[in-house]
Scaffold this motif. Structure first.
Motif, short mmCIF file in Angstrom:
data_model
loop_
_atom_site.label_atom_id
_atom_site.label_comp_id
_atom_site.label_asym_id
_atom_site.label_seq_id
_atom_site.Cartn_x
_atom_site.Cartn_y
_atom_site.Cartn_z
N VAL A 11 0.76 41.65 39.75
CA VAL A 11 0.98 41.86 41.19
C VAL A 11 2.14 42.82 41.42
O VAL A 11 2.07 43.72 42.28
N ILE A 12 3.21 42.65 40.65
CA ILE A 12 4.37 43.55 40.79
C ILE A 12 3.97 44.99 40.52
O ILE A 12 4.35 45.91 41.26
N GLU A 13 3.18 45.20 39.48
CA GLU A 13 2.74 46.56 39.16
C GLU A 13 1.83 47.12 40.25
O GLU A 13 1.92 48.30 40.59
N ALA A 17 2.74 50.43 42.49
CA ALA A 17 1.81 51.56 42.57
C ALA A 17 1.41 51.89 44.01
O ALA A 17 0.88 52.96 44.28
N SER A 18 1.69 50.96 44.92
CA SER A 18 1.24 51.11 46.31
C SER A 18 2.30 51.67 47.25
O SER A 18 2.00 52.02 48.39
N VAL A 19 3.57 51.72 46.79
CA VAL A 19 4.66 52.10 47.70
C VAL A 19 5.52 53.21 47.10
O VAL A 19 5.59 53.36 45.88
N GLU A 56 1.19 52.15 56.24
CA GLU A 56 0.19 52.09 55.17
C GLU A 56 0.72 51.32 53.97
O GLU A 56 0.00 50.53 53.35
N GLU A 57 2.01 51.52 53.65
CA GLU A 57 2.61 50.77 52.53
C GLU A 57 2.69 49.29 52.85
O GLU A 57 2.38 48.44 52.01
N VAL A 58 3.11 48.98 54.07
CA VAL A 58 3.17 47.57 54.48
C VAL A 58 1.79 46.93 54.37
O VAL A 58 1.63 45.82 53.85
N ALA A 59 0.77 47.67 54.84
CA ALA A 59 -0.60 47.14 54.80
C ALA A 59 -1.06 46.87 53.37
O ALA A 59 -1.70 45.85 53.08
N LYS A 60 -0.73 47.78 52.45
CA LYS A 60 -1.13 47.59 51.05
C LYS A 60 -0.45 46.36 50.44
O LYS A 60 -1.09 45.58 49.72
N ILE A 61 0.85 46.19 50.72
CA ILE A 61 1.58 45.03 50.20
C ILE A 61 0.96 43.74 50.72
O ILE A 61 0.70 42.79 49.97
#
Length: 470
Positions: A11-13, A17-19, A56-61
């Motif tokens: 999950v950390i990885e 990769a998302s932010v 978009e980063e918030v949404a991915k997290i």
């Protein structure tokens, strides 16, 4: 409460990769993120802290956390007073402070678009530099606007201009499922279905994460004057307030304070502005009142009328602060009340109960009388114009466990009295973690179940700021 999963390396990885912002894990996380400004409600360490930079980063997290049943806690400046921005179940904390741009002014529609990490103070100053005013004025000027909206922060100008809710035109929101949506619009009126925007305001990060705000602004008033109004006792002080409204004097702010808290604050800031004695009379309480207007003549007329009303209602004198420096000095002590209390108190709890303005004096007298039966001290002040009172329980001698036990009993009593008087638990600080039990008890099962239902619709997996509000 859901059985949450721990954050795994996988999950950390995925999050990394998302932010584009930094991702902190375990001991890398600064302990300042473990609590808010009221640590009596406990601390909690997030497993991961992410500096988000856009929606978009918030949404991915959030999407990653929702799929893995991991709690997500949105966090502003951490200035809250109810334990709302604390990670009680580990999980991922999203630090919104990097999203701190004032994006654009729309002067034709009189709105400003901002990111949620913009500080109240920064927007207030930027607006004034352009001849505008953003009226919401909570005591903590270095809170984020996202946090202000999430708690429907009120502040001192609420009596004339209303609370934060009155200035939110629209918002971009990331839902607990990871979807991005918009609530509201750049319009001044609407009857377009249920007000989803208004559900978000005051929801304390439990229904969605605000990633952009469109806020109403107004032309800045050209002139401002403040009055320091001393009284012999609290009753005559507070009973004046309805008279100001009856005479249509429309003050920008009306604060009341008893002499003890003023003395404490003036010692803290090292400057004395409020008189201790006048005409041989010892001062017991004060009103601090601000009026604003378009020109000096208009304000002078208002001050003349106000002075007449105040003196007739029992004021010992009316002291006028009519220059920027004098106004600043008059408000310096009031602005430092919380810091003054914190600097001299080891154990602290508080409530920001709200009651009808004609019940303020009766309520404060009830609180002071009840406090005599406990081992802690009580210090009170508040917004006399809207009935929002700040009642602090303070001790330097008590054992923590005994303090918590006595305060809980005291709070149940005074919240019950507030509801008896037609009031409610919170005027502006919210419920968070610390006040949940009181919400359920005093708002009742019907209202609480409606709130639970709303939470379930927005957040079916209960991942977003869990165990807060309800």
């Amino acid at each position: 409460m859901a059985n949450y999963n721990s954050v795994t390396e996988k999950v950390i990885e995925e999050i990394k990769a998302s932010v584009s912002g930094r991702v902190f894990v375990g001991e890398e996380i600064n302990i300042d993120f473990f609590h808010d400004e009221m640590p009596i409600y406990g601390e909690g360490q997030p497993e991961v802290l992410v500096d988000a930079t856009n929606a978009e980063e918030v949404a991915k997290i959030v999407k990653i956390c929702n799929e893995n049943l991991i709690p997500v806690i949105p966090r502003g400046a951490g200035t809250g007073l109810t334990g709302a921005g604390v990670a009680r179940h580990g999980g991922v904390m999203i630090n919104m402070q990097s999203m701190n741009k004032i994006l654009e002014y729309d002067e034709e529609n009189m709105v400003v678009k901002v990111e949620p990490g913009v500080l109240l103070n920064d927007l207030a100053e930027d607006c004034l530099s352009k001849g505008y005013m953003y009226p919401p004025d909570p005591g903590e000027k270095f809170a984020t606007l996202g946090g202000n909206v999430a708690t429907n922060a009120g502040g001192m100008r609420a009596v004339k201009y209303g609370t934060t809710r009155n200035y939110v035109r629209s918002m971009e929101v990331v839902l607990p499922t990871g979807e991005i949506t918009t609530f509201g619009a750049t319009v001044s009126k609407t009857s377009t279905g249920y007000s989803l925007k208004d559900l978000m305001i005051g929801s304390e990060g439990t229904l969605g994460i605000i990633t952009e705000l469109t806020l109403k602004i107004i032309p800045a008033p050209k002139e401002t004057i403040s009055l320091i109004v001393p009284y012999e006792d609290l009753d005559s002080c507070i009973s004046t307030v309805p008279e100001l409204f009856k005479h249509n004097l429309n003050p920008q702010a009306i604060e009341f304070m008893e002499k003890e808290i003023v003395n404490l604050s003036e010692i803290y800031i090292g400057k004395s502005t409020f008189p201790r004695e006048l005409e041989g009379i010892e001062i017991g309480a004060y009103l601090l009142i601000t009026f604003d207007g378009e020109d000096e003549d208009q304000l002078n007329d208002i001050i003349e009328q106000a002075a007449e009303v105040l003196l007739e209602a029992g004021a010992i004198d009316v002291l006028v602060a009519d220059t920027p420096n004098k106004i600043k000095e008059a408000w310096a002590a009031r602005s430092s009340f919380l810091e003054a209390i914190e600097s001299q108190t080891k154990l602290l709890d508080e409530c920001d109960v709200v009651v009808p303005i004609n019940k303020i004096a009766k309520y404060v007298n009830y609180v002071n009388e009840k406090a005599k039966g406990y081992d802690f001290e009580v210090k009170s002040f508040g917004h006399a114009g809207d009935g929002n009172l700040h009642i602090y329980t303070c001790s330097n001698e008590m054992d923590r466990e005994e303090f918590v036990k006595q305060v809980d009993e005291f709070m149940h009593d005074i919240y019950g009295k507030a509801y008896e008087f037609g009031g409610q638990i919170s005027g502006e600080h919210g419920i968070g973690f610390g006040k949940k039990v009181f919400l359920n008890k005093f708002e009742g099962d019907v209202n609480t179940e409606l709130m639970r239902g709303i939470k379930k619709v927005f957040d079916p997996n209960n991942i977003l700021n869990p165990n807060k509000v309800i």
